[in-house]
Motif scaffolding. Structure first.
Motif, mmCIF file in Angstrom:
data_model
loop_
_atom_site.group_PDB
_atom_site.id
_atom_site.type_symbol
_atom_site.label_atom_id
_atom_site.label_comp_id
_atom_site.label_asym_id
_atom_site.label_seq_id
_atom_site.Cartn_x
_atom_site.Cartn_y
_atom_site.Cartn_z
ATOM 1 N N ILE A 43 0.846 -1.198 0.000
ATOM 2 C CA ILE A 43 0.000 0.000 0.000
ATOM 3 C C ILE A 43 0.885 1.253 0.000
ATOM 4 O O ILE A 43 0.643 2.193 -0.766
ATOM 5 N N ARG A 44 1.911 1.232 0.844
ATOM 6 C CA ARG A 44 2.824 2.382 0.924
ATOM 7 C C ARG A 44 3.495 2.643 -0.424
ATOM 8 O O ARG A 44 3.558 3.787 -0.883
ATOM 9 N N GLU A 45 3.961 1.598 -1.087
ATOM 10 C CA GLU A 45 4.648 1.767 -2.374
ATOM 11 C C GLU A 45 3.695 2.241 -3.465
ATOM 12 O O GLU A 45 4.054 3.065 -4.307
ATOM 13 N N LEU A 46 2.469 1.718 -3.435
ATOM 14 C CA LEU A 46 1.456 2.153 -4.399
ATOM 15 C C LEU A 46 1.209 3.663 -4.261
ATOM 16 O O LEU A 46 1.180 4.398 -5.257
ATOM 17 N N LEU A 47 1.062 4.114 -3.017
ATOM 18 C CA LEU A 47 0.791 5.536 -2.775
ATOM 19 C C LEU A 47 2.019 6.395 -3.070
ATOM 20 O O LEU A 47 1.889 7.528 -3.556
ATOM 21 N N ARG A 48 3.195 5.852 -2.809
ATOM 22 C CA ARG A 48 4.421 6.600 -3.102
ATOM 23 C C ARG A 48 4.543 6.872 -4.612
ATOM 24 O O ARG A 48 4.966 7.940 -5.028
ATOM 25 N N LYS A 49 4.122 5.886 -5.401
ATOM 26 C CA LYS A 49 4.238 6.030 -6.865
ATOM 27 C C LYS A 49 3.085 6.820 -7.480
ATOM 28 O O LYS A 49 3.275 7.600 -8.397
ATOM 29 N N GLU A 50 1.869 6.597 -6.969
ATOM 30 C CA GLU A 50 0.687 7.145 -7.648
ATOM 31 C C GLU A 50 0.104 8.403 -6.997
ATOM 32 O O GLU A 50 -0.504 9.220 -7.687
ATOM 33 N N LEU A 51 0.257 8.536 -5.684
ATOM 34 C CA LEU A 51 -0.352 9.673 -4.981
ATOM 35 C C LEU A 51 0.637 10.810 -4.732
ATOM 36 O O LEU A 51 0.357 11.969 -5.072
ATOM 37 N N LEU A 52 1.784 10.489 -4.147
ATOM 38 C CA LEU A 52 2.731 11.537 -3.744
ATOM 39 C C LEU A 52 3.155 12.464 -4.888
ATOM 40 O O LEU A 52 3.188 13.690 -4.703
ATOM 41 N N PRO A 53 3.477 11.939 -6.101
ATOM 42 C CA PRO A 53 3.888 12.852 -7.176
ATOM 43 C C PRO A 53 2.812 13.879 -7.538
ATOM 44 O O PRO A 53 3.120 15.000 -7.936
ATOM 45 N N LYS A 54 1.536 13.492 -7.367
ATOM 46 C CA LYS A 54 0.437 14.407 -7.726
ATOM 47 C C LYS A 54 0.155 15.422 -6.609
ATOM 48 O O LYS A 54 -0.497 16.435 -6.838
ATOM 49 N N LEU A 55 0.630 15.134 -5.412
ATOM 50 C CA LEU A 55 0.469 16.097 -4.311
ATOM 51 C C LEU A 55 1.480 17.246 -4.422
ATOM 52 O O LEU A 55 1.257 18.330 -3.883
ATOM 53 N N LYS A 56 2.593 16.985 -5.129
ATOM 54 C CA LYS A 56 3.612 18.023 -5.381
ATOM 55 C C LYS A 56 4.024 18.750 -4.102
ATOM 56 O O LYS A 56 3.952 19.975 -3.998
ATOM 57 N N ASN A 57 4.434 17.961 -3.107
ATOM 58 C CA ASN A 57 4.950 18.512 -1.845
ATOM 59 C C ASN A 57 3.943 19.349 -1.055
ATOM 60 O O ASN A 57 4.323 20.180 -0.229
ATOM 61 N N THR A 58 2.637 19.164 -1.333
ATOM 62 C CA THR A 58 1.613 19.836 -0.523
ATOM 63 C C THR A 58 1.673 19.284 0.894
ATOM 64 O O THR A 58 1.656 18.067 1.099
ATOM 65 N N GLY A 59 1.746 20.143 1.886
ATOM 66 C CA GLY A 59 1.775 19.701 3.285
ATOM 67 C C GLY A 59 0.381 19.274 3.723
ATOM 68 O O GLY A 59 -0.557 20.073 3.716
ATOM 69 N N ILE A 60 0.224 18.016 4.064
ATOM 70 C CA ILE A 60 -1.078 17.488 4.481
ATOM 71 C C ILE A 60 -1.145 17.463 6.008
ATOM 72 O O ILE A 60 -0.289 16.879 6.670
ATOM 73 N N ASP A 61 -2.183 18.090 6.573
ATOM 74 C CA ASP A 61 -2.345 18.154 8.034
ATOM 75 C C ASP A 61 -3.278 17.072 8.571
ATOM 76 O O ASP A 61 -3.075 16.578 9.672
ATOM 77 N N GLU A 62 -4.314 16.757 7.787
ATOM 78 C CA GLU A 62 -5.317 15.779 8.251
ATOM 79 C C GLU A 62 -5.652 14.832 7.106
ATOM 80 O O GLU A 62 -5.804 15.266 5.958
ATOM 81 N N ILE A 63 -5.788 13.542 7.426
ATOM 82 C CA ILE A 63 -6.176 12.534 6.429
ATOM 83 C C ILE A 63 -7.409 11.796 6.936
ATOM 84 O O ILE A 63 -7.429 11.278 8.062
ATOM 85 N N LYS A 80 -3.325 2.343 8.115
ATOM 86 C CA LYS A 80 -2.833 3.460 8.937
ATOM 87 C C LYS A 80 -1.305 3.470 8.987
ATOM 88 O O LYS A 80 -0.672 4.528 8.921
ATOM 89 N N LYS A 81 -0.722 2.281 9.085
ATOM 90 C CA LYS A 81 0.733 2.165 9.126
ATOM 91 C C LYS A 81 1.353 2.726 7.844
ATOM 92 O O LYS A 81 2.328 3.484 7.883
ATOM 93 N N ALA A 82 0.760 2.363 6.695
ATOM 94 C CA ALA A 82 1.277 2.838 5.408
ATOM 95 C C ALA A 82 1.168 4.360 5.297
ATOM 96 O O ALA A 82 2.113 5.037 4.868
ATOM 97 N N LEU A 83 0.024 4.894 5.710
ATOM 98 C CA LEU A 83 -0.183 6.347 5.631
ATOM 99 C C LEU A 83 0.744 7.094 6.592
ATOM 100 O O LEU A 83 1.269 8.157 6.257
ATOM 101 N N LYS A 84 0.945 6.518 7.778
ATOM 102 C CA LYS A 84 1.783 7.186 8.785
ATOM 103 C C LYS A 84 3.234 7.279 8.316
ATOM 104 O O LYS A 84 3.927 8.261 8.594
ATOM 105 N N GLN A 85 3.680 6.277 7.558
ATOM 106 C CA GLN A 85 5.050 6.300 7.047
ATOM 107 C C GLN A 85 5.236 7.387 5.991
ATOM 108 O O GLN A 85 6.305 7.974 5.876
ATOM 109 N N LEU A 86 4.178 7.656 5.239
ATOM 110 C CA LEU A 86 4.256 8.673 4.184
ATOM 111 C C LEU A 86 3.920 10.073 4.697
ATOM 112 O O LEU A 86 4.410 11.070 4.167
ATOM 113 N N PHE A 87 3.061 10.146 5.716
ATOM 114 C CA PHE A 87 2.621 11.436 6.272
ATOM 115 C C PHE A 87 2.799 11.409 7.789
ATOM 116 O O PHE A 87 1.810 11.383 8.545
#
Length: 280
Positions: A43-63, A80-87
């Motif tokens: 899950i973490r790797e999927l989000l790292r490849k598909e989500l993070l590049p589209k966020l373009k370093n936007t600081g996320i406060d709440e998920i 939650k573990k995957a999201l916590k590692q990325l955010f």
């Protein structure tokens, strides 16, 4: 400074993410996430490849993550573990799609929230949390009114030769399949519920034919009788619906609400718009 929120509506096929902040909403689509089939690392790797590049370093406060399989505590932990590692700095809430539908449809008001998409589910929501849930038994034993349930009826009518010649001819032209291929897809291939739900398109394309209308009305009535009639609150709070099946056949749902003396509430194709309102 107002916080930047990331809202996720994640199915097993597709995930929709909305970045909400500074008066703007940005939508991002990634592939689906099912914690039943993916590890926390996947899950973490999927989000790292598909989500993070589209966020373009936007600081996320709440998920606020709403996902398939997240009624299961172990699956919640994985996501939650995957999201916590990325955010690592963000506040993170992970919960299930039925609460997403409840919040999107009812906001802070009492009501019955129903999902009618590939699968089906329903709950009584008291304006803060789900208080009662009519159990979903999955597409084999239940899911009355869902895309898989209605699609199964289409297949039964076709294979039992219940369709008249006109409808049978239309089915053959549309799907170019045969009984052995259909049975192989249902009994031997992965994701048979999604395969079955694909046949709801035949119902949409052939509205007006009495056999098609019977399948739709009977299938949705099974949902009303089996699930909505179990809630005593159905007669004194609005009945709300989310999902492609509910939205596509909202005329039949309106008729059924009238015949059961239910108050029909909102019908949303997707919950995201309602979730953005709720979290704003």
């Amino acid at each position: 400074m107002p916080s930047i929120k990331l809202i996720a509506d994640c199915g097993s096929t597709k995930s929709e993410w909305s970045v909400v902040g500074n008066g703007k909403v940005k939508s991002i689509i990634t592939q689906g996430i099912s914690p039943y089939f993916l590890s926390s690392e996947q899950i973490r790797e999927l989000l790292r490849k598909e989500l993070l590049p589209k966020l373009k370093n936007t600081g996320i406060d709440e998920i606020y993550y709403y996902g398939t399989g997240c009624g299961n505590p172990e699956n919640v932990r994985l996501v939650k573990k995957a999201l916590k590692q990325l955010f690592p700095e963000a506040y993170i809430e992970v919960t299930h799609d039925l609460l997403a539908a409840s919040r999107a449809l009812c906001g802070n008001q009492k009501g019955i929230a129903c999902i009618l998409g590939t699968g089906a589910n329903s709950a009584y929501y008291n304006g803060k949390k789900i208080v009662k849930n009519s159990p979903g038994l999955g597409y084999v034993l239940g899911d009355e009114g869902s895309g898989a349930y209605l699609g199964k009826k289409v297949i039964q009518y076709y294979l039992y030769r219940t369709f008249d010649e006109e409808l049978r001819g239309r089915f053959d032209l549309t799907y170019l399949t045969n009984s052995s291929e259909i049975l192989d897809n249902v009994y031997k291939q992965p994701l048979p519920n999604r395969y079955l739900a694909g046949f709801t398109g035949f119902l949409v394309e052939n509205r007006g034919h009495y056999m098609i209308e019977n399948i739709i009305e009977d299938g949705l009535n099974d949902f009303f009788f089996t699930h909505l009639c179990k809630f005593t609150e159905s007669w004194n709070t609005p009945i709300n619906f989310a999902g492609s099946v509910a939205y596509g056949f909202r005329d039949v749902i309106s008729t059924l609400c009238h015949s059961y003396e239910f108050e029909m509430g909102k019908v949303l194709k997707k919950p995201m718009g309602g979730l953005i309102d709720y979290h704003s």
